[in-house]
Design a protein around this motif. Structure first.
Motif, PDB file in Angstrom:
ATOM      1  N   THR A  43     -23.682  84.990  -9.964  1.00  0.00           N
ATOM      2  CA  THR A  43     -23.125  83.938  -9.002  1.00  0.00           C
ATOM      3  C   THR A  43     -22.229  83.125  -9.969  1.00  0.00           C
ATOM      4  N   ILE A  44     -21.350  82.566  -9.360  1.00  0.00           N
ATOM      5  CA  ILE A  44     -20.540  81.413  -9.829  1.00  0.00           C
ATOM      6  C   ILE A  44     -21.034  80.577 -10.505  1.00  0.00           C
ATOM      7  N   ARG A  45     -22.182  80.061 -10.213  1.00  0.00           N
ATOM      8  CA  ARG A  45     -22.926  78.965 -10.852  1.00  0.00           C
ATOM      9  C   ARG A  45     -23.345  79.650 -12.345  1.00  0.00           C
ATOM     10  N   ALA A  46     -23.744  80.930 -12.270  1.00  0.00           N
ATOM     11  CA  ALA A  46     -24.306  81.528 -13.620  1.00  0.00           C
ATOM     12  C   ALA A  46     -23.180  81.821 -14.473  1.00  0.00           C
ATOM     13  N   VAL A  47     -21.908  82.045 -13.947  1.00  0.00           N
ATOM     14  CA  VAL A  47     -20.971  82.389 -14.972  1.00  0.00           C
ATOM     15  C   VAL A  47     -20.460  81.067 -15.561  1.00  0.00           C
ATOM     16  N   ALA A  48     -20.439  79.835 -14.655  1.00  0.00           N
ATOM     17  CA  ALA A  48     -19.989  78.818 -15.158  1.00  0.00           C
ATOM     18  C   ALA A  48     -20.757  78.241 -16.378  1.00  0.00           C
ATOM     19  N   ALA A  49     -22.259  78.505 -15.947  1.00  0.00           N
ATOM     20  CA  ALA A  49     -23.171  78.245 -17.111  1.00  0.00           C
ATOM     21  C   ALA A  49     -22.968  78.825 -18.415  1.00  0.00           C
ATOM     22  N   GLU A  50     -22.851  80.091 -18.107  1.00  0.00           N
ATOM     23  CA  GLU A  50     -22.543  81.023 -19.446  1.00  0.00           C
ATOM     24  C   GLU A  50     -21.314  80.626 -20.267  1.00  0.00           C
ATOM     25  N   ALA A  51     -20.268  80.237 -19.508  1.00  0.00           N
ATOM     26  CA  ALA A  51     -18.972  79.908 -20.024  1.00  0.00           C
ATOM     27  C   ALA A  51     -18.886  78.358 -20.540  1.00  0.00           C
ATOM     28  N   GLY A  52     -19.907  77.660 -20.301  1.00  0.00           N
ATOM     29  CA  GLY A  52     -20.081  76.286 -20.558  1.00  0.00           C
ATOM     30  C   GLY A  52     -19.069  75.208 -19.730  1.00  0.00           C
ATOM     31  N   VAL A  53     -18.761  75.518 -18.693  1.00  0.00           N
ATOM     32  CA  VAL A  53     -17.732  74.814 -17.882  1.00  0.00           C
ATOM     33  C   VAL A  53     -18.470  74.469 -16.392  1.00  0.00           C
ATOM     34  N   ASN A  54     -17.923  73.583 -15.604  1.00  0.00           N
ATOM     35  CA  ASN A  54     -18.660  73.408 -14.332  1.00  0.00           C
ATOM     36  C   ASN A  54     -18.147  74.530 -13.439  1.00  0.00           C
ATOM     37  N   VAL A  55     -18.640  74.547 -12.113  1.00  0.00           N
ATOM     38  CA  VAL A  55     -18.534  75.318 -11.160  1.00  0.00           C
ATOM     39  C   VAL A  55     -16.960  75.236 -10.370  1.00  0.00           C
ATOM     40  N   ALA A  56     -16.896  73.912 -10.290  1.00  0.00           N
ATOM     41  CA  ALA A  56     -15.293  73.691  -9.779  1.00  0.00           C
ATOM     42  C   ALA A  56     -14.274  74.284 -10.485  1.00  0.00           C
ATOM     43  N   LEU A  57     -14.287  74.363 -11.672  1.00  0.00           N
ATOM     44  CA  LEU A  57     -13.433  74.824 -12.843  1.00  0.00           C
ATOM     45  C   LEU A  57     -13.267  76.433 -12.457  1.00  0.00           C
ATOM     46  N   VAL A  58     -14.496  76.963 -12.381  1.00  0.00           N
ATOM     47  CA  VAL A  58     -14.146  78.588 -11.875  1.00  0.00           C
ATOM     48  C   VAL A  58     -13.347  78.815 -10.739  1.00  0.00           C
ATOM     49  N   ASN A  59     -13.930  77.931  -9.656  1.00  0.00           N
ATOM     50  CA  ASN A  59     -13.083  78.112  -8.415  1.00  0.00           C
ATOM     51  C   ASN A  59     -11.922  77.577  -8.622  1.00  0.00           C
ATOM     52  N   HIS A  60     -11.673  76.729  -9.326  1.00  0.00           N
ATOM     53  CA  HIS A  60     -10.085  76.343  -9.601  1.00  0.00           C
ATOM     54  C   HIS A  60      -9.155  77.413  -9.928  1.00  0.00           C
ATOM     55  N   TYR A  61      -9.789  78.078 -10.999  1.00  0.00           N
ATOM     56  CA  TYR A  61      -8.941  79.219 -11.622  1.00  0.00           C
ATOM     57  C   TYR A  61      -8.914  80.329 -10.558  1.00  0.00           C
ATOM     58  N   PHE A  62     -10.172  80.844 -10.020  1.00  0.00           N
ATOM     59  CA  PHE A  62     -10.269  82.010  -9.503  1.00  0.00           C
ATOM     60  C   PHE A  62     -10.361  81.904  -8.003  1.00  0.00           C
ATOM     61  N   GLY A  63     -10.717  81.005  -7.450  1.00  0.00           N
ATOM     62  CA  GLY A  63     -10.987  80.892  -6.071  1.00  0.00           C
ATOM     63  C   GLY A  63     -12.023  81.822  -5.293  1.00  0.00           C
TER      64      GLY A  63
END
Length: 209
Positions: A43-63
Motif C-alpha cells: 500500500t501507499i501508506r506502507a511505502v510512506a511509512a517505510e520511507a519515513g514520509v507522509n502519504v501525501a508526499l508519495v502521491n505528490h511525486y507519483f500520483g
C-alpha cells in the motif's frame, strides 16, 4: 506565486529533476515492499511509512500506486538507450533483439525481484495487470511500434506485451521445466519471430462494424 527561493510553494526541492532525497527514499522503499509481498499487499501508506514520509508526499511525486510501481521498475539507463537505438535501426530483426533484451533484463535482480512480485499478482489483481502492461507498453514496446508507423499500433503493442508477460510467467513464476532449461538464445529463436510479426508483419483487418 513563488517563494523567496524561486520555487512554487508546496513543491519539494529537487522534484523537477527527480533528485529529491525523499523521492529516492520512496522509490527504495517501494522496491523493497513490492519485492517482499505482492502488488495488492503493498500500500501507499506502507511505502510512506517505510520511507519515513507522509502519504501525501508519495502521491505528490507519483500520483498513485500503479505509477509508483512503474517508476520502481524503470528501465536502467543502458536499456533505455538500447530501446532508443532500436527505433533507429534496421527493423528486420526487431523481434529477436527485443526478446533478447527482455530476457536479459530478467537476469538483473534489481528488475527481476519486483517484477516477479508483480507477475504473481496479475492473475488476481486487475490493477496489477494494468500496471505491468502499461510499464512494458510505455517503456519497451510502445516506442518501437510508434516508430514503425504500422497499422493497428495499439493491437500490436498489446499482442507483443502479452506474449512477453506470458513468457516471463512460464519461466519465472510457473517454473515450466522446458522454459527454465532453455538458454536465452534458444528462447530468442523461438519467440523472436512471433514478436517480429506483431511489430512489423501484416495483421488481419478488423471486421467492419
Amino acid at each position: 506565486m513563488s517563494t523567496p527561493s524561486g520555487r512554487r510553494p508546496g513543491r519539494p526541492a529537487g522534484s523537477r529533476t527527480g533528485q529529491s532525497p525523499a523521492r529516492d527514499r520512496i522509490l527504495e522503499a517501494a522496491r523493497r515492499l513490492f519485492a517482499e509481498g505482492t502488488y495488492s499487499s503493498t500500500t501507499i501508506r506502507a511505502v510512506a511509512a517505510e520511507a519515513g514520509v507522509n502519504v501525501a508526499l508519495v502521491n505528490h511525486y507519483f500520483g498513485g500506486k500503479r505509477y509508483l510501481f512503474a517508476a520502481a521498475l524503470r528501465l536502467p539507463l543502458h536499456v533505455r538507450e538500447q530501446i532508443t537505438s532500436l527505433v533507429r535501426s534496421d527493423p528486420s530483426d526487431l523481434g529477436e533483439r527485443i526478446t533478447r533484451m527482455y530476457l536479459q533484463l530478467w537476469k538483473d535482480p534489481a528488475f527481476r525481484t519486483p517484477a516477479t512480485a508483480m507477475v504473481r499478482s496479475i492473475f488476481t489483481d486487475q490493477d496489477a495487470a494494468t500496471a505491468l502492461g502499461r510499464f512494458l507498453a510505455d517503456e519497451m514496446i510502445g516506442p518501437v511500434v510508434v516508430a514503425m508507423r504500422r497499422d493497428q499500433p495499439e493491437l500490436r503493442i498489446s499482442l507483443a506485451v502479452t506474449q512477453l508477460v506470458g513468457l516471463a510467467s512460464g519461466r519465472y513464476i510457473l517454473g515450466a521445466a522446458p522454459l527454465v532449461a532453455a538458454d536465452t538464445e534458444h528462447l530468442v529463436a523461438c519467440v523472436g519471430p512471433t514478436i517480429q510479426h506483431y511489430l512489423t508483419g501484416d495483421l488481419p483487418r478488423p471486421a467492419a462494424l
